[in-house]
Design an enzyme around this catalytic site. Structure first.
Site, short mmCIF file in Angstrom:
data_model
loop_
_atom_site.label_atom_id
_atom_site.label_comp_id
_atom_site.label_asym_id
_atom_site.label_seq_id
_atom_site.Cartn_x
_atom_site.Cartn_y
_atom_site.Cartn_z
N LYS A 124 -3.57 -1.70 0.66
CA LYS A 124 -4.80 -1.33 -0.07
C LYS A 124 -5.19 -2.45 -0.99
O LYS A 124 -4.39 -2.92 -1.80
CB LYS A 124 -4.54 -0.07 -0.90
N GLY A 143 6.11 8.43 6.70
CA GLY A 143 4.84 7.74 6.93
C GLY A 143 4.85 6.70 8.04
O GLY A 143 3.87 6.55 8.76
N ASP A 159 0.45 0.56 -1.59
CA ASP A 159 -0.60 0.99 -2.51
C ASP A 159 -0.31 0.34 -3.87
O ASP A 159 -0.64 -0.82 -4.08
CB ASP A 159 -0.60 2.52 -2.54
N PHE A 174 -8.06 7.06 -0.37
CA PHE A 174 -6.92 7.79 0.16
C PHE A 174 -7.15 8.08 1.64
O PHE A 174 -8.10 8.76 2.01
CB PHE A 174 -6.70 9.09 -0.61
N VAL A 175 -6.26 7.55 2.48
CA VAL A 175 -6.45 7.68 3.92
C VAL A 175 -5.38 8.56 4.57
O VAL A 175 -4.28 8.72 4.02
CB VAL A 175 -6.45 6.29 4.62
N ASP A 212 -0.18 11.00 5.62
CA ASP A 212 -0.45 12.42 5.44
C ASP A 212 -1.23 12.72 4.18
O ASP A 212 -1.29 11.93 3.24
CB ASP A 212 0.87 13.18 5.33
N ASP A 271 4.52 2.41 5.82
CA ASP A 271 3.16 2.79 6.22
C ASP A 271 2.10 2.08 5.40
O ASP A 271 1.17 1.51 5.94
CB ASP A 271 2.97 4.32 6.19
N ARG A 285 -0.79 13.76 9.98
CA ARG A 285 -0.02 12.61 10.47
C ARG A 285 -0.30 12.36 11.95
O ARG A 285 -0.14 11.25 12.44
CB ARG A 285 1.47 12.85 10.27
P1 IMP Z 1 2.93 3.09 -3.64
O1 IMP Z 1 4.29 3.33 -4.19
O2 IMP Z 1 1.85 3.38 -4.64
O3 IMP Z 1 2.75 1.72 -3.02
O4 IMP Z 1 2.67 4.18 -2.53
C1 IMP Z 1 3.19 4.07 -1.27
C2 IMP Z 1 3.41 5.44 -0.67
O5 IMP Z 1 2.46 6.40 -1.12
C3 IMP Z 1 3.22 5.34 0.82
O6 IMP Z 1 4.44 5.11 1.48
C4 IMP Z 1 2.57 6.66 1.18
O7 IMP Z 1 3.57 7.62 1.50
C5 IMP Z 1 1.84 7.08 -0.06
N1 IMP Z 1 0.42 6.69 -0.03
C6 IMP Z 1 -0.20 5.74 -0.76
N2 IMP Z 1 -1.49 5.66 -0.47
C7 IMP Z 1 -1.71 6.59 0.48
C8 IMP Z 1 -2.89 6.99 1.22
O8 IMP Z 1 -4.00 6.47 1.07
N3 IMP Z 1 -2.70 7.99 2.12
C9 IMP Z 1 -1.51 8.58 2.35
N4 IMP Z 1 -0.39 8.23 1.70
C10 IMP Z 1 -0.49 7.25 0.77
MG MG Z 2 3.10 10.27 2.06
#
Ligand code: IMP
Ligand code: MG
Length: 184
Positions: free
Chosen positions: A131, A44, A103, A152-153, A159, A100, A165
């Site tokens: 986010k 990412g 979330d 979701f972006v 991706d 990247d 990407r």
């Molecule tokens: P987290 O563990 O929930 O913070 O998610 C982080 C990972 O999930 C990021 O490194 C991304 O690979 C993926 N991710 C989370 N939200 C998005 C989104 O909106 N678009 C694409 N990938 C996302």
């Molecule tokens: Mg991803």
């Protein structure tokens, strides 16, 4: 490709301008450091990192970590899997992690924990997107590119099922494209 987006949250130009500012901020923070170790969380952070390091003026060493937190779709997994660890020694080094998106925070907190275990002199965390209102784990980034709404972006490294990407901007996919059965 761009026509697959329903809306654009961050344009190519906004990304370019923000990255130049971030690069200056990071360079100022590390101005007195002899060398910085930059760790990109791939896939990412690939595009973001490539652009950002060109604005960092202190010498860097570079490595990548590969973590999997989503299985080809929009469902997060709570236990991110460390697929590929560092090659570089980082004990006693100043480390900047580049990711990247923040979330839920599960992925980033896992990465930071793994890095800290290797006893670097310092660890800072830079993320392209944060986010709003999604944090489940308390992770505070030192540098943030943009705050975005809870959608979701894709694009600029992010991706959906390893697609999109390459888009130069960041936006939301049209709803009808969010679950193509052929991509499972
Ligand atoms: P987290 O563990 O929930 O913070 O998610 C982080 C990972 O999930 C990021 O490194 C991304 O690979 C993926 N991710 C989370 N939200 C998005 C989104 O909106 N678009 C694409 N990938 C996302
Ligand atoms: Mg991803």
């Amino acid at each position: 490709m761009i026509e697959d987006l329903e809306s654009i949250f961050v344009t190519e130009q906004e990304i370019r301008e923000r990255i130049a500012v971030l690069g200056r901020e990071i360079s100022a923070v590390y101005a007195d450091v002899e060398e910085l170790t930059v760790i990109a969380v791939i896939n990412g952070a690939l595009l973001f990192t490539a652009d950002l390091i060109r604005h960092i003026t202190v010498p860097i060493r570079f490595d990548c970590m590969r973590v999997s937190s989503y299985r080809d779709d929009v469902r997060p997994v709570q236990q991110p899997e460390l697929i590929d660890m560092l090659r570089l020694e980082i004990e006693g080094q100043h480390v900047l992690i580049i990711d990247d998106i923040l979330d839920t925070g599960h992925t980033s907190s896992r990465v930071i924990e793994e890095i800290r275990r290797l006893r670097p002199a310092s660890v800072r965390f830079c993320v392209l997107l944060e986010k709003e209102g999604r944090h489940e784990v308390d992770v505070r980034p030192d540098f943030v590119g943009f705050q975005i709404p809870d959608e979701f972006v894709v694009g600029y490294g992010l991706d959906f099922a390893e697609r999109y990407r390459q888009l130069p901007c960041i936006g939301v996919l049209k709803p009808e494209l969010q679950n193509p059965p052929s991509w499972s």
